[in-house]
Motif scaffolding. Structure first.
Motif, PDB file in Angstrom:
ATOM      1  N   SER A 144       0.810  -1.220   0.000  1.00 53.37           N
ATOM      2  CA  SER A 144       0.000   0.000   0.000  1.00 53.37           C
ATOM      3  C   SER A 144       0.844   1.271   0.000  1.00 53.37           C
ATOM      4  O   SER A 144       0.308   2.375  -0.033  1.00 53.37           O
ATOM      5  N   GLY A 145       2.188   1.089   0.052  1.00 54.81           N
ATOM      6  CA  GLY A 145       3.069   2.248   0.067  1.00 54.81           C
ATOM      7  C   GLY A 145       3.413   2.745   1.457  1.00 54.81           C
ATOM      8  O   GLY A 145       4.069   3.778   1.607  1.00 54.81           O
ATOM      9  N   THR A 146       2.991   2.004   2.498  1.00 55.31           N
ATOM     10  CA  THR A 146       3.270   2.394   3.881  1.00 55.31           C
ATOM     11  C   THR A 146       4.650   1.897   4.299  1.00 55.31           C
ATOM     12  O   THR A 146       4.994   0.735   4.066  1.00 55.31           O
ATOM     13  N   ARG A 147       5.428   2.766   4.914  1.00 51.10           N
ATOM     14  CA  ARG A 147       6.767   2.372   5.368  1.00 51.10           C
ATOM     15  C   ARG A 147       6.659   1.702   6.725  1.00 51.10           C
ATOM     16  O   ARG A 147       6.159   2.272   7.683  1.00 51.10           O
ATOM     17  N   LEU A 148       7.142   0.460   6.787  1.00 50.61           N
ATOM     18  CA  LEU A 148       7.080  -0.346   8.003  1.00 50.61           C
ATOM     19  C   LEU A 148       8.484  -0.647   8.505  1.00 50.61           C
ATOM     20  O   LEU A 148       9.465  -0.524   7.774  1.00 50.61           O
ATOM     21  N   CYS A 149       8.559  -1.045   9.782  1.00 47.31           N
ATOM     22  CA  CYS A 149       9.823  -1.498  10.338  1.00 47.31           C
ATOM     23  C   CYS A 149       9.546  -2.630  11.315  1.00 47.31           C
ATOM     24  O   CYS A 149       8.445  -2.779  11.843  1.00 47.31           O
ATOM     25  N   GLY A 150      10.572  -3.459  11.549  1.00 50.52           N
ATOM     26  CA  GLY A 150      10.417  -4.585  12.458  1.00 50.52           C
ATOM     27  C   GLY A 150      11.621  -5.494  12.367  1.00 50.52           C
ATOM     28  O   GLY A 150      12.614  -5.179  11.692  1.00 50.52           O
ATOM     29  N   ARG A 151      11.541  -6.625  13.056  1.00 43.27           N
ATOM     30  CA  ARG A 151      12.603  -7.611  12.957  1.00 43.27           C
ATOM     31  C   ARG A 151      12.655  -8.153  11.534  1.00 43.27           C
ATOM     32  O   ARG A 151      11.637  -8.234  10.840  1.00 43.27           O
ATOM     33  N   THR A 152      13.835  -8.538  11.090  1.00 42.16           N
ATOM     34  CA  THR A 152      14.023  -8.965   9.703  1.00 42.16           C
ATOM     35  C   THR A 152      13.076 -10.081   9.303  1.00 42.16           C
ATOM     36  O   THR A 152      12.520 -10.075   8.198  1.00 42.16           O
ATOM     37  N   GLU A 153      12.834 -11.024  10.198  1.00 44.94           N
ATOM     38  CA  GLU A 153      11.975 -12.162   9.847  1.00 44.94           C
ATOM     39  C   GLU A 153      10.507 -11.775   9.670  1.00 44.94           C
ATOM     40  O   GLU A 153       9.711 -12.542   9.138  1.00 44.94           O
ATOM     41  N   LEU A 154      10.144 -10.570  10.114  1.00 51.40           N
ATOM     42  CA  LEU A 154       8.752 -10.138   9.992  1.00 51.40           C
ATOM     43  C   LEU A 154       8.455  -9.514   8.632  1.00 51.40           C
ATOM     44  O   LEU A 154       7.285  -9.329   8.289  1.00 51.40           O
ATOM     45  N   GLN A 155       9.490  -9.214   7.864  1.00 55.23           N
ATOM     46  CA  GLN A 155       9.262  -8.549   6.584  1.00 55.23           C
ATOM     47  C   GLN A 155       8.412  -9.412   5.657  1.00 55.23           C
ATOM     48  O   GLN A 155       7.480  -8.936   5.015  1.00 55.23           O
ATOM     49  N   GLY A 156       8.706 -10.702   5.599  1.00 58.16           N
ATOM     50  CA  GLY A 156       7.922 -11.606   4.757  1.00 58.16           C
ATOM     51  C   GLY A 156       6.510 -11.796   5.268  1.00 58.16           C
ATOM     52  O   GLY A 156       5.549 -11.866   4.499  1.00 58.16           O
ATOM     53  N   SER A 157       6.368 -11.840   6.608  1.00 57.60           N
ATOM     54  CA  SER A 157       5.039 -12.081   7.186  1.00 57.60           C
ATOM     55  C   SER A 157       4.099 -10.922   6.947  1.00 57.60           C
ATOM     56  O   SER A 157       2.880 -11.086   6.916  1.00 57.60           O
ATOM     57  N   SER A 158       4.646  -9.709   6.757  1.00 54.57           N
ATOM     58  CA  SER A 158       3.792  -8.539   6.562  1.00 54.57           C
ATOM     59  C   SER A 158       3.046  -8.607   5.243  1.00 54.57           C
ATOM     60  O   SER A 158       2.031  -7.946   5.054  1.00 54.57           O
ATOM     61  N   LYS A 159       3.556  -9.416   4.300  1.00 55.68           N
ATOM     62  CA  LYS A 159       2.865  -9.566   3.027  1.00 55.68           C
ATOM     63  C   LYS A 159       1.644 -10.462   3.156  1.00 55.68           C
ATOM     64  O   LYS A 159       0.723 -10.401   2.345  1.00 55.68           O
ATOM     65  N   LYS A 160       1.631 -11.301   4.211  1.00 54.09           N
ATOM     66  CA  LYS A 160       0.516 -12.214   4.413  1.00 54.09           C
ATOM     67  C   LYS A 160      -0.477 -11.692   5.441  1.00 54.09           C
ATOM     68  O   LYS A 160      -1.607 -12.138   5.506  1.00 54.09           O
ATOM     69  N   SER A 161      -0.040 -10.745   6.254  1.00 56.68           N
ATOM     70  CA  SER A 161      -0.909 -10.218   7.308  1.00 56.68           C
ATOM     71  C   SER A 161      -0.845  -8.700   7.327  1.00 56.68           C
ATOM     72  O   SER A 161       0.198  -8.113   7.056  1.00 56.68           O
ATOM     73  N   THR A 162      -1.975  -8.097   7.631  1.00 58.90           N
ATOM     74  CA  THR A 162      -2.022  -6.630   7.711  1.00 58.90           C
ATOM     75  C   THR A 162      -1.880  -6.141   9.147  1.00 58.90           C
ATOM     76  O   THR A 162      -2.033  -4.951   9.415  1.00 58.90           O
ATOM     77  N   ALA A 163      -1.597  -7.049  10.086  1.00 61.35           N
ATOM     78  CA  ALA A 163      -1.491  -6.676  11.500  1.00 61.35           C
ATOM     79  C   ALA A 163      -0.244  -5.829  11.732  1.00 61.35           C
ATOM     80  O   ALA A 163       0.865  -6.195  11.327  1.00 61.35           O
ATOM     81  N   HIS A 164      -0.438  -4.678  12.367  1.00 59.29           N
ATOM     82  CA  HIS A 164       0.670  -3.791  12.719  1.00 59.29           C
ATOM     83  C   HIS A 164       0.579  -3.463  14.201  1.00 59.29           C
ATOM     84  O   HIS A 164      -0.518  -3.441  14.773  1.00 59.29           O
TER      85      HIS A 164
END
Length: 352
Positions: A144-164
Motif C-alpha cells: 500500500s506504500g506504507t513504510r514499516l519497520c520490524g525484525r528482519t523475519e517479519l518482513q515476509g510475514s507482513s505480506k501475508k498479514s495486515t497486522a501492525h
C-alpha cells in the motif's frame, strides 16, 4: 458534485487541455480536470497522512490546514500543466495523470512536514537511519506504500498479514523500558530505545507511528498524530446541536455568497479579499470546505485565474492598503466601496 472519472476520462481531458487552441477552452478543460481528477486524487493521497476529517458538515482547524496544503499542491500542478501546454516544459510523465498527482502530493507533504515539524522530521530520519544500520532489524515499504519497520523475519510475514503494532502497544513498551531521554541530542540512548522497542514487537509497525510515540516520549512538543487507518470523522462525536449549528452556518454562507455574487466586480473584490471569520481568519477557506463555492468559482468572482488566487491564498484576508494596491485605487476608496457593498447586502437580505 464532481462526477466519477476514470483514467481514460482524465486522459481525454488532459489531451483537450494540452491541445486547446484558445485560452477559454483550455481553462474549461483544466477546471474539469481539477474538480474531477486532480483535487479528489490529492485528497485521497493525503487522507491517511494527515489527521483531518475532510468533512462537508463539520470544520476543524486541521481542515483549514489541509485545505491550504491542497491549495498549494493544486497551484503547483496547475502551473506545471500550463507550462507544459505552452511548451515551456517537456510533456513527459503525464501518461498517468493520477500517478503524477499522487507523486506531487507526496513530495509536497514531505516538504510540509519538514517545514511545520522540523524536530519530528529530524527524529524520523534518525529512526530510519537506526533501522537501516541495526543487525536483525529491517525497514521496508508494503504493497500500500506504507513504510514499516520490524525484525528482519517479519518482513515476509507482513505480506501475508495486515497486522501492525498499535500506537498504544508501543507506548506500553516505552513505559516498560523506563528510558530517560531528553530531545535529540542524546544519540546513544535513542539508538538503544529504538532497537529495544522494535526488537520486542511481534508484528511490524509503521515508521510514522513509532516516530510519534518516540517524539512524545523524548519531549518533542510538535509531535503530530498520523492515522494508521482513515481518521474518524469528528461529526460522529458531536452532538445533534453541534451538527445543526454547522448546517445553519452552511445555509448562512450560501446566502452570503449568493448576495456577494450579485454585486459588481469591484464590490465583490473588496468584500471577498477582506472576508474574515470570527477569529480574524481567512473566511474564504470555509467556502470550499462546506461546498458553498469551489476555488475556481471564488477566483471567477474575483476576475482572476485559480492559480492567481492560490498564489495569494496564504495572505488572505488582505488589508485595505493591499486591496487598494491590487485595484489601483486609494485606501479611502476601498473603505467607501466596502460600505456600499455592505449596504447592498443588507438591503438584499432584508428583501428575502
Amino acid at each position: 458534485m464532481a462526477r466519477a472519472i476514470g483514467q481514460y476520462d482524465a486522459s481525454v481531458l488532459l489531451r483537450e487541455f494540452l491541445s486547446a487552441t484558445t485560452e477559454s477552452s483550455a481553462d474549461q478543460a483544466l477546471e474539469e480536470l481539477v474538480s474531477t481528477c486532480i483535487e479528489p486524487t490529492i485528497r485521497s493521497a493525503l487522507k491517511h497522512k494527515i489527521r483531518t476529517s475532510f468533512s462537508e458538515q463539520f470544520v476543524t482547524p486541521d481542515d483549514l490546514d489541509s485545505l491550504e496544503l491542497i491549495s498549494d499542491i493544486e497551484a503547483q500542478i496547475i502551473k506545471e500543466l500550463r507550462m507544459r501546454r505552452l511548451g515551456a516544459v517537456e510533456r513527459k510523465g503525464l501518461s498517468n495523470l493520477a500517478g503524477y498527482v499522487r507523486t506531487a502530493s507526496a513530495n509536497r507533504f514531505r516538504q510540509y512536514i519538514r517545514e511545520k515539524y522540523p524536530e519530528r522530521f529530524r527524529l524520523k530520519n534518525k529512526i530510519i537511519y537506526i533501522m537501516q544500520h541495526s543487525p536483525g532489524l529491517q525497514i521496508w515499504v508494503d504493497a500500500s506504500g506504507t513504510r514499516l519497520c520490524g525484525r528482519t523475519e517479519l518482513q515476509g510475514s507482513s505480506k501475508k498479514s495486515t497486522a501492525h503494532a498499535s500506537f498504544d502497544e508501543i507506548v506500553r513498551l516505552v513505559e516498560e523500558t523506563n528510558a530517560a531521554i531528553s530531545g535529540l541530542v542524546e544519540n546513544q540512548p535513542l539508538i538503544e530505545l529504538v532497537r529495544n522497542l522494535v526488537g520486542r514487537l511481534s508484528v511490524p509497525t509503521e515508521v510514522d507511528t513509532l516516530t510519534t510515540v518516540v517524539a512524545r516520549h523524548i519531549g518533542i512538543a510538535e509531535a503530530i498524530t498520523f492515522g494508521e487507518s482513515e481518521p474518524e470523522s469528528p461529526v460522529g462525536g458531536t452532538t445533534e446541536a453541534d451538527q445543526l449549528r454547522t448546517l445553519e452556518d452552511r445555509v448562512e454562507l450560501e446566502a452570503v455568497w449568493g448576495g456577494i455574487m450579485e454585486l459588481s466586480p469591484e464590490l465583490r473584490a473588496v468584500v471577498l479579499l477582506n472576508l474574515r471569520g470570527g477569529g480574524g481568519e481567512n473566511a474564504l477557506a470555509y467556502l470550499p470546505i462546506l461546498r458553498v463555492a469551489s476555488i475556481t468559482q471564488i477566483a471567477e468572482a474575483l476576475d482572476m485565474g485559480p492559480e492567481d488566487l492560490l498564489a495569494i491564498w496564504h495572505d488572505l484576508p488582505l488589508d485595505d492598503n493591499a486591496i487598494a494596491q491590487r485595484l489601483g485605487v486609494t485606501r479611502q476608496k476601498v473603505i467607501n466601496l466596502r460600505q456600499s457593498a455592505r449596504t447592498k447586502l443588507l438591503r438584499t437580505r432584508a428583501n428575502e
